[in-house]
Enzyme design. Structure first.
Site, PDB file in Angstrom:
ATOM      1  N   THR A   1     -10.019 -17.607 154.393  1.00 33.75           N
ATOM      2  CA  THR A   1      -8.637 -17.212 154.487  1.00 33.75           C
ATOM      3  C   THR A   1      -8.044 -18.263 154.169  1.00 33.75           C
ATOM      4  O   THR A   1      -8.294 -19.656 153.965  1.00 33.75           O
ATOM      5  CB  THR A   1      -8.330 -16.876 156.143  1.00 33.75           C
ATOM      6  OG1 THR A   1      -8.547 -18.230 156.810  1.00 33.75           O
ATOM      7  CG2 THR A   1      -9.418 -15.798 156.462  1.00 33.75           C
ATOM      8  N   ASP A   2      -6.499 -18.269 153.954  1.00 34.86           N
ATOM      9  CA  ASP A   2      -5.508 -19.294 153.884  1.00 34.86           C
ATOM     10  C   ASP A   2      -5.265 -19.598 155.538  1.00 34.86           C
ATOM     11  O   ASP A   2      -5.596 -19.139 156.464  1.00 34.86           O
ATOM     12  CB  ASP A   2      -4.375 -18.890 153.284  1.00 34.86           C
ATOM     13  CG  ASP A   2      -3.601 -20.005 152.796  1.00 34.86           C
ATOM     14  OD1 ASP A   2      -3.729 -21.289 153.104  1.00 34.86           O
ATOM     15  OD2 ASP A   2      -2.591 -19.837 151.668  1.00 34.86           O
ATOM     16  N   TYR A   3      -4.582 -20.775 155.764  1.00 38.90           N
ATOM     17  CA  TYR A   3      -4.226 -21.427 156.779  1.00 38.90           C
ATOM     18  C   TYR A   3      -3.691 -20.354 157.947  1.00 38.90           C
ATOM     19  O   TYR A   3      -2.643 -19.949 157.802  1.00 38.90           O
ATOM     20  CB  TYR A   3      -3.233 -22.546 156.631  1.00 38.90           C
ATOM     21  CG  TYR A   3      -3.313 -23.675 157.446  1.00 38.90           C
ATOM     22  CD1 TYR A   3      -3.831 -24.907 157.262  1.00 38.90           C
ATOM     23  CD2 TYR A   3      -2.489 -23.706 158.851  1.00 38.90           C
ATOM     24  CE1 TYR A   3      -3.711 -26.005 158.168  1.00 38.90           C
ATOM     25  CE2 TYR A   3      -2.507 -24.574 159.772  1.00 38.90           C
ATOM     26  CZ  TYR A   3      -3.137 -25.725 159.258  1.00 38.90           C
ATOM     27  OH  TYR A   3      -3.277 -26.900 160.265  1.00 38.90           O
TER      28      TYR A   3
ATOM     29  N   ALA B   1      -4.645 -17.442 158.510  1.00 36.21           N
ATOM     30  CA  ALA B   1      -4.098 -15.910 157.818  1.00 36.21           C
ATOM     31  C   ALA B   1      -4.398 -14.954 158.755  1.00 36.21           C
ATOM     32  O   ALA B   1      -3.881 -13.758 158.898  1.00 36.21           O
ATOM     33  CB  ALA B   1      -4.564 -15.758 156.390  1.00 36.21           C
TER      34      ALA B   1
END
Length: 756
Positions: free
Chosen positions: A283-285, A287
């Site tokens: 995932t992104d930060y 997310a």
């Protein structure tokens, strides 16, 4: 350290195999054996990616990292810099955890490490795939010398929305050019052997469609048809997957109203089932936890949604490590899903050779001799010169002679930290030159360089504060009148004025959207005052996006867009300004006449009422401006000129199993050597769905001496004519096609052929 049985076993099965030659049967045997010894908590722990806290790129961080590593609750860490620090943490994992599973260490190595290359958007202006690939290769060598085995790059999001700050991190508006760059970057990072100590795993981001947010506002809603996704936004992601990228990162936005991180259609059906991607998805930060705000449930619900969608690793949100055991007991996730995600993380570590040697990226000798070397800096400087786009030079002011007195003015003229550009988290800016220092060095004793700041970035102190974060502040306490008066005093003694204007580096990048992309107020006032002196003005425009430069074009005859050129930006700018190198950058995104035209891009569909050049009632247009960009996609001038002969086709028809050649002779008609980007566009005149007015399908960057000619040949195959139809079938259709060749998307010559 004495190798555990686990590492001895890994060595026996891994041998000398590299990532691109991994024996899958042996890898499966090793991973099966390891997973048979893992508890549920240890498997979930592999899915957990906390941040160390040393370099924060988001708004949260995990704590008690060491304790979690010992307990087997961490799969990797990111943004920890330095061999000594990384080795200390890796030692905890391989000596103090029960199964001694090594961590994977990642970082935002976006456009170089300590040797910083131009921002990705600027790199795309070079249209030089070999140089772009080499920039990623150098970044990998430096980062791995400092302990990093995984980079959150390349960002391949197509962007036609310059209000969005992360335009700076991508490759522009075109899916074909973007695909070429995505492939080159993955190849540069990963090389031919991912287990080598100087290659690193790429992470393609952000999957998917992140570059098309409504209103240009970061993290905002994205909504488009599947036909548009597959034809216009998906190609660079697929190209990166086809190039063998080891990992993908989810995007923050929704796709079909489901957040990408929890979107099974996107992560499993498209990425894995359709494209055959076999790496892992992170995932992104935060997310996962952000899906709560999207209205998808509490942390337990959204964590289960992400895992079931095909997301494997949770960055920072602590959703997987905190809730999956409970969700498994309640039947909301399966053991198979947890095992699958865990296996993908372990396979990545295996491919990187971390089980063979968990310290393979932690050689202090490399860190001392391979970072920010003279050779790497020379490569970065050369590539930076290829990214600058000469927009205007009608009076031939450039290149400047190294003589007389030069007034260097502007808020970007004497700043060190802003030169590398946004997302340069490993930069060592104190070693980089300011433009003033580089210019003084370039002219030596042959000319005099006078300097004045002239103005702040803008009058609004709060706006400037928010645009100069991370140690890049540059506010001058003097009044606007005092600053301007100083600039006018030195201008009065100068033969020419060089104005270093535009955005500071953090005015673009993540969470740096702008509703107005025109020149900032204080800088416009200064430029008006400088123009009034009657002295020739060279405008250097720094930016991380395409900006509205209509006013500048109307008022200045010499404009060079320099974007942000990396650690060697200042010297590279001087190389071009003084003519040691001719500018050769070509735009990878259309530049609008004003923000009201946005989104504006060359490969648009026609309307049922297409507009002629000027306003006509009841056609698709504006009352106050025409439909054309200020500068078209592919545009860029040089210090020399090029002429194009009449293009030819080897045949006027082609079968579905055939090909034809399009040729054009390009001649350097000027007085000095220069590089040109010859571009090939195709239009499908009749299709089962509406087709763009033109699409880039090939290009060739060539260098010609004065008077030299070269025949540029493009091979057109049916593959170049394929598109996704309304049933998402990728195919070409028989009929007539226009072939267009020229130096940009506007100034082309057209031929026609038929596909039978």
């Amino acid at each position: 350290m004495k190798l555990t049985k686990l590492f001895v076993s890994a060595f026996l099965v891994f041998g000398a195999l590299g990532a691109n030659a991994v024996d899958k049967a042996k890898m499966n045997q090793f991973v099966d054996n390891l997973m048979s010894q893992m508890t549920l908590q240890e498997k979930i722990g592999q899915l957990n990616l906390p941040v160390t806290g040393e370099i924060i790129t988001g708004t949260a961080k995990s704590s008690d990292i060491a304790g979690k590593i010992k307990a087997g609750q961490v799969g990797g860490l990111f943004n920890l810099k330095g061999v000594d620090k990384i080795k200390e943490v890796q030692r905890i994992a391989v000596e103090q955890s029960r199964l001694h599973i090594p961590l994977i260490f990642g970082m935002d190595v976006i456009h170089g490490y300590e040797t910083v290359f131009p921002i990705p958007f600027a790199l795309s202006m070079s249209w030089d795939m070999d140089a772009i690939r080499n920039s990623a290769r150098i970044a990998a060598v430096e980062a791995t010398a400092d302990g990093i085995a995984w980079t959150f790059s390349p960002m391949v999001d197509i962007c036609r929305e310059p209000r969005w700050g992360r335009m700076s991190e991508g490759s522009g508006e075109d899916p074909y050019l973007g695909s070429c760059i995505a492939q080159a970057m993955v190849q540069g990072y990963q090389g031919t052997d991912l287990a080598a100590a100087n290659t690193m795993m790429a992470c393609v981001k952000h999957f998917a469609l992140y570059g098309a947010p409504e209103a240009g506002r970061d993290y905002n809603t994205v909504d488009m048809s599947h036909v548009r996704m597959f034809n216009e936004y998906f190609p660079p992601y697929k190209a990166a997957a086809d190039a063998g990228a080891g990992s993908f990162m989810t995007s923050f936005n929704v796709v079909d109203y489901i957040p990408a991180t929890g979107n099974r259609w996107l992560m499993t059906e498209v990425l894995r089932d359709m494209w055959g991607f076999d790496g892992f998805v992170v995932t992104d930060y935060t997310a996962i936890s952000e899906m709560i705000n999207h209205g998808m449930g509490d942390l337990q619900q959204v964590s289960a949604l992400a895992l079931n969608a095909g997301t494997d690793m949770d960055m920072v949100a602590d959703g997987f490590v905190g809730t999956l055991e409970k969700s498994l007991a309640e039947g909301k996730v399966t053991m198979e899903a947890i095992d699958t995600a865990c296996r993908r993380i372990l396979e990545a570590k295996y491919k990187l050779g971390l089980f063979d040697d968990p310290y393979r990226y932690l050689d202090e000798r490399r860190a001392k001799k391979e970072l920010y070397t003279a050779e790497n800096r020379a490569q970065a400087r050369r590539l930076a010169t290829e990214t600058f786009v000469l927009l205007e030079n009608s009076e031939g002011v450039l290149p400047l002679k190294k003589q007389g007195t030069i007034a260097l003015v502007g808020p970007l003229a004497n700043t060190r930290a802003n030169m590398p550009g946004t997302w340069s988290v490993a930069a060592t800016a104190d070693r980089y030159s300011t433009l003033l220092e580089a210019m003084q060095r370039a002219v030596g004793k042959d000319a005099t360089v006078l300097y004045a700041k002239g103005c702040n970035v803008c009058y609004d102190e709060e706006l400037e504060k928010n645009s100069t974060l991370f140690g890049r502040e540059m506010r001058d306490p003097r009044t606007p009148e005092q600053l301007r008066a100083e600039a006018l005093r030195i201008a009065a003694h100068a033969d020419v004025i060089v104005a270093a204007m535009g955005e500071p580096s953090e005015m673009s990048g993540e969470s740096s959207s702008r509703s107005n992309i025109a020149i900032l107020d204080a800088q416009r006032d200064l430029l008006e005052a400088l123009k009034a002196t009657g002295k020739p003005v060279v405008l250097l425009n720094f930016s991380g996006r395409t900006t509205d430069m209509t006013w500048e074009k109307q008022n200045f005859s010499t404009i060079l867009n320099v974007w942000f050129g990396g650690s060697e930006a200042a010297d590279a700018i001087c190389d071009v300004v003084f003519g040691d190198v001719a500018p050769s950058g070509h735009l990878s995104a259309s530049m609008p006449k004003n923000v009201g035209q946005v989104p504006i891009y060359y490969n648009h569909l026609n309307t049922g009422r297409p507009c002629p050049k000027w306003f006509t009632k009841f056609t698709s247009n504006y009352l106050d401006v025409d439909n054309e960009p200020l500068y078209p996609f592919g545009y860029g001038l040089s210090y020399t000129t090029f002429s194009y002969g009449q293009p030819t086709l080897s045949a006027t028809s082609m079968t579905r199993d055939g090909s034809l050649r399009a040729c054009v002779t390009v001649t350097n008609t000027g007085s000095r050597e220069g590089a040109e980007v010859v571009q090939l566009y195709i239009r499908d005149l009749v299709g089962s769905v509406a087709r763009p007015v033109k699409e880039l399908k090939d290009f060739s960057r060539i260098t010609l001496k004065p008077g030299e000619s070269k025949v540029v040949e493009f091979v057109i195959t049916p593959e170049k004519l394929k598109f996704y139809n309304s049933q998402l079938k990728f195919d070409c259709e028989p009929g007539e096609f226009d072939v267009m060749i020229g130096p940009n998307s506007r100034d082309v010559q057209t031929l026609r052929f038929t596909l039978r």
